[in-house]
Enzyme design. Structure first.
Site, PDB file in Angstrom:
ATOM      1  N   GLU B  52       0.817  -1.227   0.000  1.00 37.03           N
ATOM      2  CA  GLU B  52       0.000   0.000   0.000  1.00 37.03           C
ATOM      3  C   GLU B  52       0.846   1.271   0.000  1.00 37.03           C
ATOM      4  O   GLU B  52       0.429   2.288  -0.534  1.00 37.03           O
ATOM      5  CB  GLU B  52      -0.966   0.012   1.195  1.00 37.03           C
ATOM      6  CG  GLU B  52      -2.143  -0.948   1.053  1.00 37.03           C
ATOM      7  CD  GLU B  52      -1.836  -2.331   1.605  1.00 37.03           C
ATOM      8  OE1 GLU B  52      -0.650  -2.596   1.930  1.00 37.03           O
ATOM      9  OE2 GLU B  52      -2.771  -3.147   1.708  1.00 37.03           O
ATOM     10  N   PHE B 114     -11.499  -7.577  13.290  1.00 35.53           N
ATOM     11  CA  PHE B 114     -10.407  -8.018  12.430  1.00 35.53           C
ATOM     12  C   PHE B 114     -10.063  -6.907  11.428  1.00 35.53           C
ATOM     13  O   PHE B 114     -10.950  -6.374  10.771  1.00 35.53           O
ATOM     14  CB  PHE B 114     -10.795  -9.299  11.687  1.00 35.53           C
ATOM     15  CG  PHE B 114      -9.725  -9.756  10.726  1.00 35.53           C
ATOM     16  CD1 PHE B 114      -8.483 -10.151  11.193  1.00 35.53           C
ATOM     17  CD2 PHE B 114      -9.959  -9.752   9.356  1.00 35.53           C
ATOM     18  CE1 PHE B 114      -7.487 -10.554  10.308  1.00 35.53           C
ATOM     19  CE2 PHE B 114      -8.965 -10.153   8.471  1.00 35.53           C
ATOM     20  CZ  PHE B 114      -7.729 -10.555   8.949  1.00 35.53           C
ATOM     21  N   GLN B 115      -8.804  -6.585  11.331  1.00 35.49           N
ATOM     22  CA  GLN B 115      -8.302  -5.514  10.466  1.00 35.49           C
ATOM     23  C   GLN B 115      -8.977  -4.177  10.750  1.00 35.49           C
ATOM     24  O   GLN B 115      -9.190  -3.380   9.847  1.00 35.49           O
ATOM     25  CB  GLN B 115      -8.414  -5.902   8.981  1.00 35.49           C
ATOM     26  CG  GLN B 115      -7.505  -7.075   8.643  1.00 35.49           C
ATOM     27  CD  GLN B 115      -7.269  -7.269   7.156  1.00 35.49           C
ATOM     28  OE1 GLN B 115      -8.139  -6.991   6.339  1.00 35.49           O
ATOM     29  NE2 GLN B 115      -6.092  -7.761   6.806  1.00 35.49           N
ATOM     30  N   LYS B 164     -17.576  -0.951   5.534  1.00 38.29           N
ATOM     31  CA  LYS B 164     -18.056  -1.883   4.512  1.00 38.29           C
ATOM     32  C   LYS B 164     -19.567  -1.826   4.353  1.00 38.29           C
ATOM     33  O   LYS B 164     -20.078  -1.927   3.228  1.00 38.29           O
ATOM     34  CB  LYS B 164     -17.600  -3.299   4.879  1.00 38.29           C
ATOM     35  CG  LYS B 164     -17.675  -4.272   3.710  1.00 38.29           C
ATOM     36  CD  LYS B 164     -17.039  -5.612   4.065  1.00 38.29           C
ATOM     37  CE  LYS B 164     -17.052  -6.535   2.857  1.00 38.29           C
ATOM     38  NZ  LYS B 164     -16.464  -7.861   3.185  1.00 38.29           N
ATOM     39  N   MET B 482      24.496   8.866   2.291  1.00 40.64           N
ATOM     40  CA  MET B 482      24.336  10.130   3.023  1.00 40.64           C
ATOM     41  C   MET B 482      24.583   9.907   4.514  1.00 40.64           C
ATOM     42  O   MET B 482      25.196  10.754   5.180  1.00 40.64           O
ATOM     43  CB  MET B 482      22.944  10.716   2.773  1.00 40.64           C
ATOM     44  CG  MET B 482      22.803  12.161   3.201  1.00 40.64           C
ATOM     45  SD  MET B 482      23.953  13.269   2.353  1.00 40.64           S
ATOM     46  CE  MET B 482      22.947  13.905   1.010  1.00 40.64           C
TER      47      MET B 482
END
Lengths: 187, 584
Positions: B52, B114-115, B164, B482
């Site tokens: 993502e 969940f999630q 949802k 760097m």
């Protein structure tokens, strides 16, 4: 009115602020922030202060326009003039913020806070507490044989002074609302 | 036109109505109804990323290279938390993004489902605005508003968190309202009185300099055009931040090059010695200012910015102008012309003499080698061989990024995509995927270091799946260059965790994905290898083995002023004191 529409001379904005903004002295300012009363709006304001390391001395919030769903958040904060201007500009950037007013610099204003103060004890101290409450125009809103709850309204330093006086007389608990403030005069 | 439809269908409809042609995303349980609707149509292309974070960076690349908002779609919980880096990156670089995240159904919110994650809570400080949509009927209004907020004023990322059940339920769809109907309307026109004062100051300035930034590019093509016109007409020198490269052409004769920590000597010296600084759409970032109390001590400062909070945040300015860059520049030009096109030409000529003296220092000089490829040389050759092509450059973060900014030249805006404010390693590869998706025929090159590149290397899968011929030009020094440079300069050459062991064989890695791998270690082979990369029709990983210990110069050390630049290794001894070492 759009919070980001800035008139020249308006103090709600860093860029056209007429005061010098580079002093080092820490000042206390009372800000009135008009916001849409939507979910999370208070978290946005508080998150701005904590995320950018600004101070909140006092904060009050309530819906003031039920049909338009607007809330007024009154924040007392401290900082150098540069920091205060930055706080106002950052507040103005929050999407649901309609307007930011700095009551400390935009002309005279009134500030009030309400406190409920519980004083427990008996005898002379109880009499003295009642006498001082009268001087401060505090109301007794609850009473038992061993305690009073006083209601006191006033500027924050008046409440501080009263609380200090009550301390040796049996102050046991205090609840304060934080400052509500309005500019004086029309609009 | 009001129509009944499910929330999921509204989302696709709103994207179409907003002119979206591409979204970057990754499916999951909480966004399945939306993916179902995507499956049932052909107007919007969905690019399946492999992580993502990459969806967000790809959307950023798309947005920065087109000027349109980028759109990403992620699922609840880990999908949303993986998006946080991209959101923050877009916030700091003012990139318009609309991110849609799934959420557990409204009746499960707060149950640690969940999630489930508090996505609006987590993303509140890293978005311009975000919303949790609790009713399907609110969805179309908020979707349209999301695009308005993301693209108006100072652009930025917005997020809609959509449970949802809101996606499944049916409600009334409304078409996008007119932009003028929104309350959020940042001021576009600058104050004319203030602009006139600025022009009066410009007319008499002896040592003016334009200091421009990403705001010019965000303001649109008119802003770049007006900037060029103003610079040419007044004859004043111009420098730019990392984010603003391309707004003024690098081939222009008023161009001083990039300024800042690794900016050009002449640009930083001009900033330090100018008497009038005109900051256009930049924000006095700490990479630009160096030590703020020694920043450009002799100048009056103008600051043009659409975001009032940028003004006086770091540097106190004398002429603040709130407004859109294009609008303000247009008025500046008008006023300047109306007042008789005056400049102190004599003063300006002397100023250019001084600047030409600084240019003679040739601060980008490096010691080349015929044995080993110097990173600067690799970029010089890349520039020479791709100059004039329809070319877009993205970068990762680190030394290679600074060298790319120094040695690659940009003639147009929207051609240079880099993570400036947040400095996100792993940005460049997915960004190049997003750029290539927006410009299928163009040459898209990600200038990378091997360490940054590995942070999002899984996107090889995306590049292959969508036949995106992105070129991964990796300057491989087997070091976190760097970090190593700072450890050398500031931490007694104690190279703590700044080298990469167990690096993959990049050629085999490319081949494992079905792409082309090229390795080059001999300067003599470099041109042919670069041409092979350019001419290959498909993704390429170019493993350019470069000098391992090269430092990036010039450099303003932490805690120093613009006129205290280090020009090379010889000047670094004891250059940074302990008070500078605490700065980043």
């Amino acid at each position: 009115m759009n919070a980001l529409h800035i008139k020249k001379g308006a103090t709600s904005h860093s860029a056209y602020n007429l005061r010098p903004t580079y002093g080092d002295a820490v000042e206390q300012h009372t800000l009135a922030v008009l916001v849409d009363n939507e979910a999370g709006v208070l978290a946005r304001v508080i998150g701005l202060f904590s995320g950018r390391g600004y101070n909140i001395e006092s904060l009050t919030v309530a819906e003031v326009d039920h049909t338009g769903k607007r809330s007024r958040i009154t924040i007392v904060t401290r900082g150098t003039p540069l920091v205060i201007e930055q706080i106002k500009a950052q507040l103005g950037r929050i999407i649901p913020v309609h307007q930011v007013n700095d009551l400390t610099v935009e002309g005279p204003s009134v500030e009030r806070e309400l406190a409920l103060i519980k004083v427990s004890g008996g005898g002379d101290k109880r009499v003295e507490a009642l006498r001082l409450a009268d001087i401060f125009r505090a109301k007794v809103v609850d009473s038992t044989l061993e305690s009073f709850v006083f209601e006191l309204t006033g500027a924050p330093d008046k409440i501080d002074a009263f609380a200090e006086l009550m301390r040796p007389l049996g102050l046991s608990e205090i609840a304060r609302t934080g400052v509500a403030a309005l500019s004086r005069g029309e609009s | 036109m009001a129509r009944q439809m499910t929330g999921a269908k509204m989302i696709v409809q709103a994207l179409k109505d907003q002119g979206v042609d591409t979204i970057f995303g990754y499916p999951g349980g909480a966004v399945l109804p939306i993916y179902d609707e995507i499956f049932l149509q052909n107007d919007i292309r969905h690019v399946l990323v492999r992580h993502e974070q990459a969806a967000l960076h790809a959307a950023e690349g798309y947005a920065r290279s087109t000027g349109k908002p980028g759109v990403a779609l992620v699922t609840s919980g880990p999908g949303a938390t993986n998006a946080v880096t991209g959101l923050t990156d877009a916030l700091l670089d003012s990139i318009p993004l609309v991110v849609l995240s799934g959420q557990v159904p409204t009746f499960m919110i707060g149950t640690d489902g969940f999630q489930e994650a508090d996505t609006v809570g987590i993303t509140r400080p890293c978005t311009k605005h975000n919303w949790l949509v609790k009713e399907t009927d609110d969805l179309p209004r908020l979707l349209h508003q999301a695009f308005h907020v993301a693209t108006s004023g100072r652009p930025g990322p917005v997020l809609l968190d959509i449970p949802k059940d809101v996606q499944f339920a049916t409600g009334t769809y409304i078409a996008p309202p007119k932009k003028t109907e929104y309350r959020y309307q940042p001021q576009l026109k600058g104050d004319l009185e203030e602009i006139t004062e600025v022009i009066a100051a410009l007319e008499t300035a002896k040592r003016p300099v334009f200091y421009t930034g990403g705001g010019v590019i965000n303001s649109g093509p008119a802003a770049s055009q007006l900037l060029r016109e103003l610079v040419e007409a007044t004859g004043a020198p111009i420098t730019s931040t990392l984010m603003g490269l391309g707004a003024y052409p690098a081939s222009g004769d008023k161009w001083l090059g990039m300024l800042g920590m690794h900016g050009l000597y002449e640009a930083n010296m001009a900033m330090h010695d100018c008497d009038l600084m005109i900051c256009v759409g930049a924000r006095f970032d700490d990479r630009i200012t160096g030590r703020t109390d020694a920043f450009s001590p002799k100048s009056k400062k103008v600051h043009i910015d659409i975001d009032p909070s940028s003004i006086n945040k770091v540097i106190h300015v004398d002429y603040p102008i709130i407004g859109d860059v294009a609008h303000v520049l247009e008025d500046m030009l008008k006023v300047w012309k109306a007042r008789g096109r005056k400049m102190d030409r004599e003063g300006l000529a002397k100023w250019w003499q001084k600047i030409d003296g600084w240019k003679q220092v040739k601060c980008l000089t490096y010691k080349n080698s015929d044995k080993i490829i110097k990173p600067q040389y690799a970029l010089e050759r890349l520039e020479a061989l791709t100059k004039g092509m329809d070319r877009y450059i993205t970068t990762e973060v680190g030394q290679h990024q600074m060298w790319a900014a120094q040695f690659l030249h940009f003639e147009e805006p929207h051609r240079w995509m880099t993570s400036g404010g947040l400095g996100t390693m792993g940005y460049g590869f997915p960004a190049s995927v997003g750029v290539q998706q927006a410009h299928p025929e163009a040459l898209v090159i990600n200038v990378a270091g091997e360490a940054s590149w590995l942070m999002n290397m899984q996107e090889m899968g995306t590049a292959m799946q969508y036949r995106l011929p992105v070129k991964q030009f990796i300057l491989n020094n087997e070091r976190l260059g760097m970090v190593r440079q700072w450890q050398q300069l500031l931490h007694g050459e104690r190279y703590s965790s700044s080298w990469s062991e167990s690096l993959p064989d990049f050629v085999k890695l490319a081949e494992a994905f079905g792409a082309k791998g090229i390795q080059c270690s001999d300067p003599a082979d470099l041109d042919d290898a670069i041409m092979e990369m350019i001419n290959y029709d498909g993704p390429v990983i170019f493993d350019c083995l470069v000098e391992k210990h090269e430092n990036c110069f010039p450099m303003i050390p932490s805690g120093k002023a613009h006129n205290e630049m280090l020009l090379g290794d010889a000047s670094t001894e004891g250059a940074i004191q302990s008070d500078g070492a605490v700065l980043v």
